[in-house]
Scaffold this motif. Structure first.
Motif, PDB file in Angstrom:
ATOM      1  N   VAL A 141       0.840  -1.193   0.000  1.00  0.00           N
ATOM      2  CA  VAL A 141       0.000   0.000   0.000  1.00  0.00           C
ATOM      3  C   VAL A 141       0.881   1.250   0.000  1.00  0.00           C
ATOM      4  CG1 VAL A 141      -1.890  -1.158   1.192  1.00  0.00           C
ATOM      5  CG2 VAL A 141      -0.122   0.018   2.530  1.00  0.00           C
ATOM      6  N   PRO A 142       0.335   2.411  -0.380  1.00  0.00           N
ATOM      7  CA  PRO A 142       1.120   3.652  -0.345  1.00  0.00           C
ATOM      8  C   PRO A 142       1.633   3.953   1.067  1.00  0.00           C
ATOM      9  CG  PRO A 142      -0.882   3.967  -1.628  1.00  0.00           C
ATOM     10  CD  PRO A 142      -1.011   2.620  -0.972  1.00  0.00           C
ATOM     11  N   GLY A 143       2.863   4.406   1.154  1.00  0.00           N
ATOM     12  CA  GLY A 143       3.431   4.813   2.433  1.00  0.00           C
ATOM     13  C   GLY A 143       4.069   3.718   3.241  1.00  0.00           C
ATOM     14  N   VAL A 144       4.050   2.475   2.745  1.00  0.00           N
ATOM     15  CA  VAL A 144       4.597   1.372   3.534  1.00  0.00           C
ATOM     16  C   VAL A 144       6.104   1.235   3.360  1.00  0.00           C
ATOM     17  CG1 VAL A 144       4.365  -0.518   1.851  1.00  0.00           C
ATOM     18  CG2 VAL A 144       4.009  -0.975   4.297  1.00  0.00           C
TER      19      VAL A 144
ATOM     20  N   CYS B 295       7.317 -12.863 -12.241  1.00  0.00           N
ATOM     21  CA  CYS B 295       8.469 -12.627 -11.373  1.00  0.00           C
ATOM     22  C   CYS B 295       8.925 -13.936 -10.742  1.00  0.00           C
ATOM     23  CB  CYS B 295       8.121 -11.602 -10.293  1.00  0.00           C
ATOM     24  SG  CYS B 295       6.734 -12.095  -9.258  1.00  0.00           S
ATOM     25  N   THR B 296      10.176 -13.957 -10.319  1.00  0.00           N
ATOM     26  CA  THR B 296      10.723 -15.133  -9.635  1.00  0.00           C
ATOM     27  C   THR B 296      10.317 -15.128  -8.172  1.00  0.00           C
ATOM     28  OG1 THR B 296      12.666 -14.793 -11.053  1.00  0.00           O
ATOM     29  CG2 THR B 296      12.826 -16.495  -9.368  1.00  0.00           C
ATOM     30  N   ASN B 297      10.429 -13.966  -7.544  1.00  0.00           N
ATOM     31  CA  ASN B 297      10.106 -13.817  -6.122  1.00  0.00           C
ATOM     32  C   ASN B 297       9.092 -12.687  -5.960  1.00  0.00           C
ATOM     33  OD1 ASN B 297      12.516 -15.568  -5.253  1.00  0.00           O
ATOM     34  ND2 ASN B 297      13.538 -13.880  -6.304  1.00  0.00           N
ATOM     35  N   ARG B 298       8.244 -12.817  -4.944  1.00  0.00           N
ATOM     36  CA  ARG B 298       7.259 -11.760  -4.664  1.00  0.00           C
ATOM     37  C   ARG B 298       7.280 -11.459  -3.172  1.00  0.00           C
ATOM     38  NH1 ARG B 298       1.023 -11.795  -6.589  1.00  0.00           N
ATOM     39  NH2 ARG B 298       1.876 -10.552  -8.287  1.00  0.00           N
ATOM     40  N   LEU B 299       7.513 -10.187  -2.852  1.00  0.00           N
ATOM     41  CA  LEU B 299       7.559  -9.719  -1.464  1.00  0.00           C
ATOM     42  C   LEU B 299       6.453  -8.684  -1.284  1.00  0.00           C
ATOM     43  CD1 LEU B 299       9.419 -10.009   1.120  1.00  0.00           C
ATOM     44  CD2 LEU B 299      10.496  -7.876   0.361  1.00  0.00           C
ATOM     45  N   ILE B 300       5.588  -8.910  -0.312  1.00  0.00           N
ATOM     46  CA  ILE B 300       4.475  -8.000  -0.049  1.00  0.00           C
ATOM     47  C   ILE B 300       4.746  -7.255   1.256  1.00  0.00           C
ATOM     48  CG2 ILE B 300       1.998  -7.814   0.370  1.00  0.00           C
ATOM     49  CD1 ILE B 300       1.630 -10.352  -1.280  1.00  0.00           C
ATOM     50  N   LEU B 301       4.720  -5.926   1.191  1.00  0.00           N
ATOM     51  CA  LEU B 301       4.919  -5.086   2.363  1.00  0.00           C
ATOM     52  C   LEU B 301       3.552  -4.664   2.902  1.00  0.00           C
ATOM     53  CD1 LEU B 301       7.788  -2.773   1.000  1.00  0.00           C
ATOM     54  CD2 LEU B 301       7.965  -5.072   1.977  1.00  0.00           C
ATOM     55  N   TYR B 302       3.392  -4.714   4.222  1.00  0.00           N
ATOM     56  CA  TYR B 302       2.083  -4.383   4.790  1.00  0.00           C
ATOM     57  C   TYR B 302       2.253  -3.840   6.205  1.00  0.00           C
ATOM     58  CZ  TYR B 302       2.493  -8.840   7.337  1.00  0.00           C
ATOM     59  OH  TYR B 302       2.923  -9.863   8.149  1.00  0.00           O
ATOM     60  N   TRP B 303       1.177  -3.230   6.682  1.00  0.00           N
ATOM     61  CA  TRP B 303       1.152  -2.702   8.045  1.00  0.00           C
ATOM     62  C   TRP B 303       0.522  -3.737   8.972  1.00  0.00           C
ATOM     63  CZ3 TRP B 303       3.576   1.647   9.457  1.00  0.00           C
ATOM     64  CH2 TRP B 303       3.849   2.609   8.478  1.00  0.00           C
ATOM     65  N   ASN B 304       1.106  -3.909  10.157  1.00  0.00           N
ATOM     66  CA  ASN B 304       0.505  -4.694  11.230  1.00  0.00           C
ATOM     67  C   ASN B 304       0.399  -3.761  12.435  1.00  0.00           C
ATOM     68  OD1 ASN B 304      -0.385  -6.570  13.054  1.00  0.00           O
ATOM     69  ND2 ASN B 304       1.458  -7.836  13.009  1.00  0.00           N
ATOM     70  N   GLY B 305      -0.736  -3.075  12.547  1.00  0.00           N
ATOM     71  CA  GLY B 305      -0.842  -1.988  13.509  1.00  0.00           C
ATOM     72  C   GLY B 305       0.034  -0.830  13.049  1.00  0.00           C
ATOM     73  N   ASN B 306       0.985  -0.436  13.891  1.00  0.00           N
ATOM     74  CA  ASN B 306       1.915   0.637  13.534  1.00  0.00           C
ATOM     75  C   ASN B 306       3.258   0.102  13.046  1.00  0.00           C
ATOM     76  OD1 ASN B 306       0.150   2.759  14.251  1.00  0.00           O
ATOM     77  ND2 ASN B 306       0.674   2.508  16.420  1.00  0.00           N
ATOM     78  N   ASP B 307       3.353  -1.191  12.885  1.00  0.00           N
ATOM     79  CA  ASP B 307       4.618  -1.820  12.496  1.00  0.00           C
ATOM     80  C   ASP B 307       4.586  -2.241  11.038  1.00  0.00           C
ATOM     81  OD1 ASP B 307       5.591  -1.620  15.135  1.00  0.00           O
ATOM     82  OD2 ASP B 307       4.533  -3.479  15.682  1.00  0.00           O
ATOM     83  N   ARG B 308       5.710  -2.084  10.374  1.00  0.00           N
ATOM     84  CA  ARG B 308       5.848  -2.532   8.996  1.00  0.00           C
ATOM     85  C   ARG B 308       6.324  -3.978   8.972  1.00  0.00           C
ATOM     86  NH1 ARG B 308       7.653   3.003   8.566  1.00  0.00           N
ATOM     87  NH2 ARG B 308       6.741   4.071   6.754  1.00  0.00           N
ATOM     88  N   TYR B 309       5.707  -4.770   8.085  1.00  0.00           N
ATOM     89  CA  TYR B 309       6.111  -6.166   7.905  1.00  0.00           C
ATOM     90  C   TYR B 309       6.284  -6.458   6.418  1.00  0.00           C
ATOM     91  CZ  TYR B 309       5.578  -7.982  12.657  1.00  0.00           C
ATOM     92  OH  TYR B 309       5.766  -8.265  13.983  1.00  0.00           O
ATOM     93  N   ALA B 310       7.132  -7.430   6.149  1.00  0.00           N
ATOM     94  CA  ALA B 310       7.323  -7.938   4.787  1.00  0.00           C
ATOM     95  C   ALA B 310       6.962  -9.410   4.780  1.00  0.00           C
ATOM     96  CB  ALA B 310       8.762  -7.738   4.338  1.00  0.00           C
ATOM     97  N   TYR B 311       6.231  -9.816   3.750  1.00  0.00           N
ATOM     98  CA  TYR B 311       5.738 -11.196   3.636  1.00  0.00           C
ATOM     99  C   TYR B 311       6.248 -11.778   2.323  1.00  0.00           C
ATOM    100  CZ  TYR B 311       2.264 -14.945   2.934  1.00  0.00           C
ATOM    101  OH  TYR B 311       1.642 -16.130   2.689  1.00  0.00           O
ATOM    102  N   LEU B 312       7.055 -12.823   2.411  1.00  0.00           N
ATOM    103  CA  LEU B 312       7.541 -13.495   1.202  1.00  0.00           C
ATOM    104  C   LEU B 312       6.442 -14.402   0.690  1.00  0.00           C
ATOM    105  CD1 LEU B 312       9.919 -13.895  -0.743  1.00  0.00           C
ATOM    106  CD2 LEU B 312      10.657 -15.809   0.690  1.00  0.00           C
ATOM    107  N   ASP B 313       5.776 -13.973  -0.352  1.00  0.00           N
ATOM    108  CA  ASP B 313       4.586 -14.665  -0.864  1.00  0.00           C
ATOM    109  C   ASP B 313       4.941 -15.720  -1.904  1.00  0.00           C
ATOM    110  OD1 ASP B 313       1.634 -14.837  -1.230  1.00  0.00           O
ATOM    111  OD2 ASP B 313       2.111 -14.065  -3.227  1.00  0.00           O
ATOM    112  N   LYS B 314       6.070 -15.535  -2.583  1.00  0.00           N
ATOM    113  CA  LYS B 314       6.413 -16.450  -3.668  1.00  0.00           C
ATOM    114  C   LYS B 314       7.920 -16.550  -3.801  1.00  0.00           C
ATOM    115  CE  LYS B 314       6.258 -16.855  -8.725  1.00  0.00           C
ATOM    116  NZ  LYS B 314       5.870 -16.184  -9.990  1.00  0.00           N
ATOM    117  N   SER B 315       8.425 -17.775  -3.872  1.00  0.00           N
ATOM    118  CA  SER B 315       9.841 -18.026  -4.129  1.00  0.00           C
ATOM    119  C   SER B 315       9.986 -19.474  -4.578  1.00  0.00           C
ATOM    120  CB  SER B 315      10.682 -17.792  -2.869  1.00  0.00           C
ATOM    121  OG  SER B 315      12.001 -18.258  -3.057  1.00  0.00           O
ATOM    122  N   PRO B 316      10.844 -19.750  -5.553  1.00  0.00           N
ATOM    123  CA  PRO B 316      11.012 -21.128  -6.006  1.00  0.00           C
ATOM    124  C   PRO B 316      11.794 -22.007  -5.029  1.00  0.00           C
ATOM    125  CG  PRO B 316      12.523 -19.687  -7.178  1.00  0.00           C
ATOM    126  CD  PRO B 316      11.638 -18.797  -6.344  1.00  0.00           C
TER     127      PRO B 316
END
Length: 309
Positions: free
Chosen positions: A76-79, A258-279
């Motif tokens: 999302v914007p701002g993450v 893409c080979t890999n997909r990383l999704i950035l998201y908010w968990n409350g006030n904290d930023r998290y990264a989620y590895l959604d796809k990787s071979p």
């Protein structure tokens, strides 16, 4: 048409079909060569990665951003997508003697979000981290002082401002020639890959075909020039199971680009990264922070594994 190849015992075979044209001259080979799986694994294991600036992010990515691969980063914007993109453009330049690749970066900006003042700050943060970990090593070489200057880092980012999808297509088509002339480039960042295609493209079927062609070209560039391609992506809403949910833009067909997909998201006030796809890596998530120095570990750095479903 004849078939030419080497014996099965060879480690790298010259396998290709060869034929004659109307004048009797042989056609150029269609497949120039083959590589066995052991050589491929050895090559992958010998590759250095581009650090993200966060140890926890590096861990879930298997060491950092991989060369010879296309990595999509969405959120999302701002993450912090652009912050991470700029961080990678700086970190790819960390000299080899300090554990980096010593390469240069191409930054293709479609949204106008590349702020030079912020790039300078992140370069300063990178340099301060290097000096903290290697307090005296830069004094040993005459080039050490010159390399560890923000101006040096900024000078090694090739910046392209893109204002339409036609310019974006032209820029990606031009990349191969540009990279042939600048062989020290080790990362190409597109921020974002989606912006103009969402704004200006009405024919969705044509858009899908054009994007498919561009993604194949970017994959080829990553392999051919031994560099990382990072595509920053926006989010959109998708109606699923009776409700609207956030998903990365450009639809399901783009997810295969893409080979890999990383999704950035908010968990409350904290930023998290989620590895959604990787071979080769398990699905995982990790916290990270955007600080004045750039992307770093979050204050609480216990990343959690997510079970693959």
């Amino acid at each position: 048409m004849s078939y030419t190849g080497s014996t099965p015992a060879s480690s790298s075979s010259s396998l290709y079909w060869k034929g004659m044209d109307s004048s009797g001259d042989p056609h150029p080979p269609i497949l120039a060569g083959a590589q066995n799986a052991w050589d491929m694994l050895s090559d992958e294991q010998s590759q250095k990665h581009i650090t993200t600036g966060s140890g926890d992010l590096n861990n879930i990515l298997g060491g950092g951003i991989h060369c010879k691969e296309v990595t999509e980063i969405g959120g999302v914007p701002g993450v912090g997508k652009t912050q991470l993109g700029i961080q990678l453009a700086i970190n790819v330049q960390i000299p080899v003697e300090y554990g980096g690749l010593g390469g240069k970066a191409v930054y293709i900006d479609t949204e106008g979000s590349f702020m030079v003042e912020r790039v300078y700050q992140i370069a300063q943060g990178c340099i301060s981290d290097i000096l903290e970990h290697f307090p005296h090593s830069h004094e040993k070489s005459s080039s050490g002082q010159k390399q560890l200057q923000p101006e040096h880092f900024l000078a090694d980012i090739y910046y392209f401002r893109i204002c339409s999808y036609t310019e974006q297509i032209a820029a990606i088509n031009y990349l191969e020639k540009f990279l042939g002339e600048h062989k020290d480039v080790r990362i190409v960042i597109i921020d974002s890959v989606t912006f103009h295609f969402r704004q200006d493209f009405d024919d969705l079927a044509l858009r899908t075909r054009v994007l498919s062609g561009l993604s194949l070209k970017l994959m080829k560039i990553a392999k051919t020039y031994n560099l990382a391609v990072v595509l920053l992506n926006q989010v959109t809403t998708k109606f699923t199971e009776g409700s609207f949910q956030l998903t990365l833009a450009l639809g399901d067909s783009w997810s295969h680009s893409c080979t890999n997909r990383l999704i950035l998201y908010w968990n409350g006030n904290d930023r998290y990264a989620y590895l959604d796809k990787s071979p080769s890596l398990p699905v995982a998530s990790a916290p990270y922070a955007v600080t004045g120095k750039g992307v770093r570990d979050a204050a609480s750095s216990n990343h959690k594994r997510v079970r693959v479903t």
